[in-house]
Every structure is written in C-alpha cells, then in structure tokens.
Motif scaffolding. Sequence first.
Motif, PDB file in Angstrom:
ATOM      1  N   ASN A 139       0.794  -1.218   0.000  1.00 45.98           N
ATOM      2  CA  ASN A 139       0.000   0.000   0.000  1.00 45.98           C
ATOM      3  C   ASN A 139       0.829   1.272   0.000  1.00 45.98           C
ATOM      4  O   ASN A 139       0.278   2.364  -0.140  1.00 45.98           O
ATOM      5  N   HIS A 140       2.159   1.158   0.213  1.00 46.31           N
ATOM      6  CA  HIS A 140       2.980   2.357   0.362  1.00 46.31           C
ATOM      7  C   HIS A 140       3.374   2.904  -1.004  1.00 46.31           C
ATOM      8  O   HIS A 140       4.047   2.232  -1.788  1.00 46.31           O
ATOM      9  N   ASP A 156      -0.273   6.080   1.986  1.00 48.82           N
ATOM     10  CA  ASP A 156      -0.898   4.771   2.174  1.00 48.82           C
ATOM     11  C   ASP A 156      -2.128   4.736   1.278  1.00 48.82           C
ATOM     12  O   ASP A 156      -3.130   5.397   1.562  1.00 48.82           O
ATOM     13  N   VAL A 176      -5.059   2.643  -1.178  1.00 50.79           N
ATOM     14  CA  VAL A 176      -5.803   1.401  -1.390  1.00 50.79           C
ATOM     15  C   VAL A 176      -6.789   1.583  -2.536  1.00 50.79           C
ATOM     16  O   VAL A 176      -7.168   2.706  -2.869  1.00 50.79           O
ATOM     17  N   ARG A 177      -7.187   0.480  -3.108  1.00 55.12           N
ATOM     18  CA  ARG A 177      -8.310   0.482  -4.036  1.00 55.12           C
ATOM     19  C   ARG A 177      -9.608   0.449  -3.229  1.00 55.12           C
ATOM     20  O   ARG A 177      -9.592   0.235  -2.025  1.00 55.12           O
ATOM     21  N   VAL A 228     -12.146  -1.507  -0.043  1.00 52.61           N
ATOM     22  CA  VAL A 228     -10.912  -1.949   0.579  1.00 52.61           C
ATOM     23  C   VAL A 228     -11.010  -3.437   0.891  1.00 52.61           C
ATOM     24  O   VAL A 228     -11.956  -3.892   1.535  1.00 52.61           O
ATOM     25  N   ARG A 269      -2.195  -3.014  -6.753  1.00 53.01           N
ATOM     26  CA  ARG A 269      -1.866  -1.709  -6.190  1.00 53.01           C
ATOM     27  C   ARG A 269      -2.851  -0.641  -6.654  1.00 53.01           C
ATOM     28  O   ARG A 269      -3.513  -0.789  -7.676  1.00 53.01           O
ATOM     29  N   ASN A 278      -8.690   7.407   0.307  1.00 51.81           N
ATOM     30  CA  ASN A 278      -7.259   7.680   0.373  1.00 51.81           C
ATOM     31  C   ASN A 278      -6.952   9.060   0.951  1.00 51.81           C
ATOM     32  O   ASN A 278      -5.946   9.234   1.639  1.00 51.81           O
ATOM     33  N   ARG A 325      -7.302   8.402   4.688  1.00 47.58           N
ATOM     34  CA  ARG A 325      -6.214   7.582   5.216  1.00 47.58           C
ATOM     35  C   ARG A 325      -4.930   8.374   5.382  1.00 47.58           C
ATOM     36  O   ARG A 325      -4.070   8.023   6.207  1.00 47.58           O
TER      37      ARG A 325
END
Length: 395
Positions: free
Chosen positions: A2-3, A13, A15-16, A19, A26, A91, A94
Amino acid sequence: MNHFALPGGAGLDLVRYPVDPRDRLRAWDASDEYLLQHLAAAEDPLDDLAGGDGRLVVLGDRWGALTTALAAYEPVQITDSFLAQRATAENLARNGRPADAVRLLSSRDEPPARVDVLLVRVPKSLALLEDQLLRLAPAVHAGTVVVGAGMVKEIHTSTLELFERVIGPTRTSLAQRKARLIFCTPDPEVLAARAADPWPQRYAFPSDVPGSGALLAGRTVTNHAGVFSAERLDIGTRFFLEHLPVPADGHHVVDLGCGNGVLGLAASLSAPRAELTFVDESFGAVASAEETFRANAAPGAEARFVVADGAGGLARGSVDLVLNNPPFHSYQASTDATAHRMFADAKRALRPGGELWVVGNRHLGYHVRLKRLFGNCRTVAGNPKFVILRAVRGD
C-alpha cells in the motif's frame, strides 16, 4: 503493497475501493509515479495554484493516487467511475487530507470554467478521452500546462492524434518502467476549430435477436462515451436476450452493471408493471441506461437509476430478479473480484426465492462461485463462448 513513495522521500498509504486486505493489486502504477516525478523535477507548474479555484484538474485518476498526492493544490478530479471517487475519498482520509481539499466531479458534471494545469491519466477508452477533452477544451487556454500519463501499452498513435486534434501539438517522453508521458501544448487555433463532441451516440437495435430481443427491434439505444460496446450490440448481451426470463408484474428487477440498459429495458417491455432498477459504477453508463429507458419504455413503466458499487446499496430482501453481465477487467488487470462482489451483493438484495441470472464467458467458471455462494447453480443455456447461469436464493 500500500505504500506509494512520493518524490522527495515522503509516501502515501493508498488502497483500491472497496478496501480488501486480500487484494494484491496496487492503487497506482508506474505512470502515476512518472507523472509526479516530472512535476517535482520540472519548473513547477503548480507553484501558482496553492489557492485552488479549480485551476488544477486531474482527469481519469483511477484510484485517487494523483489527486491525493496533489491535495495541497485543491484539485478538481473528474472521473467516470464511482469506485474511483470512493477510492479517492478513502485515500484522502487515510492520509490526513481534508475531504474538502478536493472537488470530485463525475464525467457528466459541468467541468470547471478555467483550467491552468490539466493532468490526464489516459483511460482505456479512447471515446471517453475524446468526450472529456472536448468537454474541457473551452476551459483550456494558451498557457494551460497539459500532461498526460499512461503505460506504454495504453498510449497509441490514435491517443496522440486525439490530443493534437482537440488541444494542440503533442509529443511523448521516453519510456520509463514501461510508462510514458504525453506533453501537449494548447494552440488557440486548434481549440477554436475543434469538432463538436460526437457523444452520446445512438444506434437502432437490430431486428434479428430472438427472445426478449425481439421487443427491442428498431428501438434507439443511447451510449455515452466509454460505455461498453457503444457502437453495436455485444454478443454476450445478444445471447442473454435470447434466453432472458420474463419477470412477473410487480416484481423488482435489477439490471446490475447495466451499461446502456438494454437488458433492463427488455425486462420492462416484457413486464411493463415490473419495477426496474439500473445500477452501474459508471456515471456514463447510468446516464445511457436512463436515456435508453426513457425513450423506449412502455407508458407508466417505473425505473430507478443508481450510480453505485454493485447492489450493496439496495435494501436486503427487496429484489426478485437480478440480471448481470459482469466485467472481468479492472483497467489492464484481468480479475474476477468485481463479478464475485456483484454476486454477493445480489444475494444480499434478493428475497428468498429470488433469482440471479448471469451471462459470462464460459472459461471464467462463474458456476463454481455461484454454487458455493447460493448453494445451487443451474446452466440455462450455453454456446461455445458464453454460458447463462441461474442461482436462486434460499430461505
């Protein structure tokens, strides 16, 4: 996994959406990294944009990587994908970016009146790119910085010709990690002489489709840019229409992943008193389905049109029949995750005794997942390429 490393050493960080910790795909690729590296290394075209005002537009950001990385510049994100919007919101949260730092617009919304920097994540659909560039062209001026990004396999001669035809002279970068950038210089003469937007497009439904397809013969089907098989009826849907069930009057039918809506329209024409819901994660698809339905439905026929991630937003036990022609690509990646999520959502929405009908490529093996999920699955029809499956929700 995720980075996402940013130029200068910071990271995000990402994500799709939705989640899923098991998802190994990715939320970015090398073209996103290449574009951000270019912006960091160049004489920064973003320096004057800290005040926002919608002057920075990010077009086609797939999972919000670019928008989140550039949130400090208060960008406008334009996408045809509900999932991309939800991924961007996720995102931003996050990574501690305020939600109001970004304006999230759909492909059907009015674009900003002025664009000073336009970043384009090249979509899979050339038609969608054409429509969006033409919609944005009035906001582009001679000083606008236009940079596109995509993987080498996504950028073709036709892609570059489209930028040149709508905006101005275009060149590409050298490839880096199988990614490439597109640099386009706005030309006022090109912008002024651009052609009218040809989207949406329409075609007359063919007259040689048996079964429920016969109800659609000669009717006008509307397709906004980017909708699957926009120029003609696709062979999977054709096969499905030949074997489509006839719903009972008063039943709630969902066309899940509706595209231009011909499956739901056929169901409505065969049972005008049924209640229809059209669902797709594409804003353009839902707009297409609504126009197709409004132009052709029987008087008094009812329908709702929902942009959403599958049927998860529908009330549990509220649906009698789900019709589904699921996609099996997520951009360039082949995956059955979307179909499996659709199946699970459909089961949750169906009442006891309600049915899910699915058409899919025979090799995908959907019957295995459906039997595991529903406890049953019957093959309704098949040919060398496609299979139609029926699963019934138990008590």
